[in-house]
Enzyme design. Structure first.
Site, PDB file in Angstrom:
ATOM      1  N   ARG A   1      11.860  23.554  10.037  1.00 18.86           N
ATOM      2  CA  ARG A   1      10.682  23.193  10.833  1.00 18.86           C
ATOM      3  C   ARG A   1       9.461  23.058   9.945  1.00 18.86           C
ATOM      4  NH1 ARG A   1      12.816  27.687  14.999  1.00 18.86           N
ATOM      5  NH2 ARG A   1      12.360  28.915  13.140  1.00 18.86           N
ATOM      6  N   ARG A   2       9.744  22.935   8.635  1.00 12.84           N
ATOM      7  CA  ARG A   2       8.654  22.880   7.635  1.00 12.84           C
ATOM      8  C   ARG A   2       8.706  21.589   6.826  1.00 12.84           C
ATOM      9  NH1 ARG A   2       9.567  29.085   5.364  1.00 12.84           N
ATOM     10  NH2 ARG A   2       9.533  30.029   7.434  1.00 12.84           N
TER      11      ARG A   2
ATOM     12  N   CYS B   1      -7.412   9.856   6.161  1.00 16.20           N
ATOM     13  CA  CYS B   1      -7.452   9.645   7.618  1.00 16.20           C
ATOM     14  C   CYS B   1      -6.079   9.949   8.178  1.00 16.20           C
ATOM     15  CB  CYS B   1      -7.849   8.211   7.939  1.00 16.20           C
ATOM     16  SG  CYS B   1      -9.571   7.897   7.574  1.00 16.20           S
TER      17      CYS B   1
ATOM     18  N   GLU C   1       0.843  -1.202   0.000  1.00 14.33           N
ATOM     19  CA  GLU C   1       0.000   0.000   0.000  1.00 14.33           C
ATOM     20  C   GLU C   1       0.880   1.255   0.000  1.00 14.33           C
ATOM     21  OE1 GLU C   1      -1.874   1.453   3.525  1.00 14.33           O
ATOM     22  OE2 GLU C   1      -3.793   1.794   2.524  1.00 14.33           O
TER      23      GLU C   1
ATOM     24  N   TRP D   1      -8.472  -1.977  -0.317  1.00 11.27           N
ATOM     25  CA  TRP D   1      -9.153  -0.773  -0.820  1.00 11.27           C
ATOM     26  C   TRP D   1     -10.370  -1.094  -1.690  1.00 11.27           C
ATOM     27  CZ3 TRP D   1      -9.224   4.096   0.599  1.00 11.27           C
ATOM     28  CH2 TRP D   1      -8.184   4.569   1.402  1.00 11.27           C
TER      29      TRP D   1
ATOM     30  N   SER E   1      -9.499   7.351  13.556  1.00  8.10           N
ATOM     31  CA  SER E   1      -8.698   6.139  13.639  1.00  8.10           C
ATOM     32  C   SER E   1      -9.518   4.932  14.069  1.00  8.10           C
ATOM     33  CB  SER E   1      -7.527   6.357  14.605  1.00  8.10           C
ATOM     34  OG  SER E   1      -6.662   5.252  14.580  1.00  8.10           O
ATOM     35  N   ASP E   2      -9.612   3.981  13.146  1.00 13.88           N
ATOM     36  CA  ASP E   2     -10.232   2.674  13.380  1.00 13.88           C
ATOM     37  C   ASP E   2      -9.156   1.872  14.127  1.00 13.88           C
ATOM     38  OD1 ASP E   2     -11.030   0.014  13.089  1.00 13.88           O
ATOM     39  OD2 ASP E   2     -11.569   0.204  10.975  1.00 13.88           O
TER      40      ASP E   2
ATOM     41  N   HIS F   1     -11.506   5.471  17.688  1.00 18.76           N
ATOM     42  CA  HIS F   1     -12.690   4.635  17.944  1.00 18.76           C
ATOM     43  C   HIS F   1     -12.475   3.131  17.776  1.00 18.76           C
ATOM     44  CE1 HIS F   1     -12.783   6.291  13.774  1.00 18.76           C
ATOM     45  NE2 HIS F   1     -13.058   5.040  13.434  1.00 18.76           N
ATOM     46  N   ILE F   2     -13.360   2.400  18.481  1.00 20.19           N
ATOM     47  CA  ILE F   2     -13.495   0.958  18.269  1.00 20.19           C
ATOM     48  C   ILE F   2     -14.914   0.753  17.728  1.00 20.19           C
ATOM     49  CG2 ILE F   2     -13.611  -1.326  19.346  1.00 20.19           C
ATOM     50  CD1 ILE F   2     -11.747  -0.299  21.553  1.00 20.19           C
ATOM     51  N   TYR F   3     -15.025   0.097  16.577  1.00 19.82           N
ATOM     52  CA  TYR F   3     -16.363  -0.185  16.029  1.00 19.82           C
ATOM     53  C   TYR F   3     -17.074  -1.196  16.919  1.00 19.82           C
ATOM     54  CZ  TYR F   3     -15.640   2.462  11.748  1.00 19.82           C
ATOM     55  OH  TYR F   3     -15.447   3.481  10.843  1.00 19.82           O
TER      56      TYR F   3
ATOM     57  N   ARG G   1      -6.806  11.851  11.674  1.00 16.59           N
ATOM     58  CA  ARG G   1      -8.017  12.570  12.150  1.00 16.59           C
ATOM     59  C   ARG G   1      -9.067  11.614  12.679  1.00 16.59           C
ATOM     60  NH1 ARG G   1     -12.218  11.446   8.958  1.00 16.59           N
ATOM     61  NH2 ARG G   1     -11.555  10.618   6.967  1.00 16.59           N
TER      62      ARG G   1
ATOM     63  N   ALA H   1     -15.719  -1.568   8.356  1.00 12.28           N
ATOM     64  CA  ALA H   1     -16.905  -0.718   8.191  1.00 12.28           C
ATOM     65  C   ALA H   1     -16.759   0.106   6.916  1.00 12.28           C
ATOM     66  CB  ALA H   1     -17.053   0.188   9.413  1.00 12.28           C
TER      67      ALA H   1
HETATM   68  N1  LIG Z   1     -13.433   1.407   8.447  1.00  7.23           N
HETATM   69  C1  LIG Z   1     -12.260   1.582   7.838  1.00  7.23           C
HETATM   70  N2  LIG Z   1     -11.119   1.258   8.502  1.00  7.23           N
HETATM   71  C2  LIG Z   1      -9.906   1.422   7.914  1.00  7.23           C
HETATM   72  O1  LIG Z   1      -8.891   1.114   8.574  1.00  7.23           O
HETATM   73  C3  LIG Z   1      -9.859   1.919   6.581  1.00  7.23           C
HETATM   74  C4  LIG Z   1     -11.044   2.236   5.936  1.00  7.23           C
HETATM   75  N3  LIG Z   1     -12.228   2.060   6.579  1.00  7.23           N
HETATM   76  N4  LIG Z   1     -11.062   2.720   4.658  1.00  7.23           N
HETATM   77  C5  LIG Z   1      -9.843   3.002   3.946  1.00  7.23           C
HETATM   78  C6  LIG Z   1      -8.671   2.283   4.438  1.00  7.23           C
HETATM   79  C7  LIG Z   1      -8.472   0.849   4.019  1.00  7.23           C
HETATM   80  N5  LIG Z   1      -7.741   0.299   5.184  1.00  7.23           N
HETATM   81  C8  LIG Z   1      -7.913  -1.010   5.602  1.00  7.23           C
HETATM   82  C9  LIG Z   1      -8.982  -1.753   5.112  1.00  7.23           C
HETATM   83  C10 LIG Z   1      -9.143  -3.069   5.528  1.00  7.23           C
HETATM   84  C11 LIG Z   1      -8.246  -3.629   6.424  1.00  7.23           C
HETATM   85  C12 LIG Z   1      -8.427  -5.063   6.815  1.00  7.23           C
HETATM   86  O2  LIG Z   1      -9.478  -5.629   6.639  1.00  7.23           O
HETATM   87  N6  LIG Z   1      -7.393  -5.698   7.331  1.00  7.23           N
HETATM   88  C13 LIG Z   1      -7.386  -7.105   7.713  1.00  7.23           C
HETATM   89  C14 LIG Z   1      -6.610  -7.958   6.754  1.00  7.23           C
HETATM   90  C15 LIG Z   1      -6.876  -7.685   5.314  1.00  7.23           C
HETATM   91  C16 LIG Z   1      -5.673  -7.975   4.423  1.00  7.23           C
HETATM   92  O3  LIG Z   1      -4.522  -7.623   4.765  1.00  7.23           O
HETATM   93  O4  LIG Z   1      -5.899  -8.551   3.353  1.00  7.23           O
HETATM   94  C17 LIG Z   1      -6.723  -7.255   9.087  1.00  7.23           C
HETATM   95  O5  LIG Z   1      -7.095  -8.199   9.773  1.00  7.23           O
HETATM   96  O6  LIG Z   1      -5.850  -6.446   9.415  1.00  7.23           O
HETATM   97  C18 LIG Z   1      -7.188  -2.870   6.914  1.00  7.23           C
HETATM   98  C19 LIG Z   1      -7.039  -1.557   6.496  1.00  7.23           C
HETATM   99  C20 LIG Z   1      -7.493   1.344   6.129  1.00  7.23           C
HETATM  100  N7  LIG Z   1      -8.644   2.150   5.893  1.00  7.23           N
HETATM  101  O1  LIG Z   2      -5.651   4.763   7.069  1.00  5.09           O
HETATM  102  C1  LIG Z   2      -6.784   4.723   7.552  1.00  5.09           C
HETATM  103  C2  LIG Z   2      -7.907   4.935   6.762  1.00  5.09           C
HETATM  104  C3  LIG Z   2      -9.124   4.883   7.339  1.00  5.09           C
HETATM  105  N1  LIG Z   2      -9.259   4.641   8.662  1.00  5.09           N
HETATM  106  C4  LIG Z   2     -10.643   4.547   9.227  1.00  5.09           C
HETATM  107  C5  LIG Z   2     -11.084   5.579  10.194  1.00  5.09           C
HETATM  108  C6  LIG Z   2     -12.602   5.506  10.060  1.00  5.09           C
HETATM  109  O2  LIG Z   2     -13.058   4.382  10.809  1.00  5.09           O
HETATM  110  C7  LIG Z   2     -12.792   5.227   8.579  1.00  5.09           C
HETATM  111  C8  LIG Z   2     -13.015   6.483   7.761  1.00  5.09           C
HETATM  112  O3  LIG Z   2     -14.270   7.010   7.986  1.00  5.09           O
HETATM  113  P1  LIG Z   2     -14.544   8.587   8.159  1.00  5.09           P
HETATM  114  O4  LIG Z   2     -16.028   8.699   8.346  1.00  5.09           O
HETATM  115  O5  LIG Z   2     -14.068   9.257   6.907  1.00  5.09           O
HETATM  116  O6  LIG Z   2     -13.771   9.054   9.364  1.00  5.09           O
HETATM  117  O7  LIG Z   2     -11.575   4.620   8.166  1.00  5.09           O
HETATM  118  C9  LIG Z   2      -8.147   4.421   9.451  1.00  5.09           C
HETATM  119  O8  LIG Z   2      -8.243   4.170  10.680  1.00  5.09           O
HETATM  120  N2  LIG Z   2      -6.944   4.478   8.872  1.00  5.09           N
END
Ligand SMILES: Nc1nc(=O)c2c([nH]1)NC[C@@H]1CN(c3ccc(C(=O)N[C@@H](CCC(=O)O)C(=O)O)cc3)CN21
Ligand SMILES: O=c1ccn([C@H]2C[C@H](O)[C@@H](COP(=O)(O)O)O2)c(=O)[nH]1
Length: 277
Positions: free
Chosen positions: A126-127, A159, A58, A80, A181-182, A220-222, A179, A276
């Protein structure tokens, strides 16, 4: 990565239940920060196995300025897919803004070139930063990612937003502002990706990797990741692996997955969770 587990615990203990764009529901806290010294190992989680291949490819894809999932798919990365159009397009997301920020005269600016140039020639500046928040191309939250792409906008707004660098005593450190964070799925990726970028930039600029600092906004945690988070918190972290870069490519744009060797990765088993959308 005890810092990461502490953050998950913090969200569980102090988080507020909130709705969110995806309709999943989250528990969240606002504005947290953790740091890791890269001299202590490569920050690939050991409390669940991560796909380093997805993370490295990525990053290579971002640096190539690519915003279509075709190359990712050809290289075994599907993270993606949910946001792309049928043709694989994601609109002007990260890669476009990092390497080809559009200017009003129809030209583009490569922010990565600027960072490499600063690190080599003006390391006390610093830029030294790049960012992806190009407001003209942000999506409209009321329509789908694919509809936004068709309208010339990003599928998702960035993000991981702002990357800032700092050089002292021959060591390169970086701070990343995320901004939104999942914490279960995205943050482990974002942490390892930042660390990898610092290793690559340090190698290109004759520096040693320093510290990474991650600052998260909506942290956040979903609601459908709770059992997975509890499982992860029950596990004991192991020694971190190390990263070896096997060759010195000609530029920051010439790295390939085969250049990276993760050594001594002793991780607990993978924990899957739904993403999500
Ligand atoms: N809700 C959400 N969370 C994110 O972290 C996220 C998004 N959306 N949208 C854009 C990108 C895509 N990213 C992602 C999307 C999926 C995984 C995921 O499902 N990871 C799995 C393994 C998948 C794999 O490597 O093939 C894991 O268990 O880590 C991780 C990051 C980070 N971003
Ligand atoms: O690199 C990344 C990309 C995405 N995320 C997560 C954070 C949120 O859960 C979603 C994006 O939704 P928004 O409504 O646009 O905030 O994807 C991440 O943690 N890291």
């Amino acid at each position: 990565m005890k810092q990461y587990l502490d953050l998950l615990q913090d969200v569980l203990d102090n988080g507020i239940e909130k709705g969110d764009r995806t309709g999943t529901g989250t528990r969240s806290v606002f504005a947290r920060q953790y740091r890791h010294d890269l001299a202590d190992g490569f920050p690939l989680l050991t409390t669940k196995r991560l796909h380093f291949k997805s993370i490295a490819n990525e990053l290579i894809w971002f640096l190539n300025g690519d915003t279509n999932t075709r190359w990712l798919k050809e290289n075994g990365v599907s993270i993606w897919d949910e946001w792309a159009t049928e043709e694989g397009d994601l609109g002007p997301i990260y890669g476009a803004q990092w390497t080809a920020w559009p200017t009003r005269d129809g030209d583009t600016i490569n922010q990565i070139d600027y960072v490499v140039n600063c690190l080599k020639n003006n390391p006390d500046s610093r830029r030294i930063l790049f960012h992806g928040w190009n407001v003209e191309y942000l999506p409209d939250e009321s329509i789908s990612p694919q509809e936004n792409v068709k309208a010339g906008r990003m599928a998702l707004p960035p993000c991981h937003l702002l990357y800032q660098f700092y050089v002292a005593n021959g060591r390169l450190s970086a701070q990343l502002m995320i901004r939104s964070s999942d914490t279960f799925l995205g943050l482990p990726y974002n942490t390892a990706s930042l660390a990898l970028l610092v290793h690559m930039l340090a190698q290109q600029c004759g520096l040693k990797p320093g510290e990474i600092v991650i600052s998260t906004g909506d942290t956040h945690i979903y609601s459908n990741h709770m059992a997975q988070v509890r499982e992860q918190l029950s596990r004991v972290p192991r020694q971190l692996p190390t990263l070896e870069i096997l060759r010195r490519p000609d530029s920051i744009y010439d790295y390939r997955l085969e250049d990276f060797e993760i050594q001594g990765y002793d991780a607990h088993s993978h924990i899957s969770a739904p993403v999500a959308v």
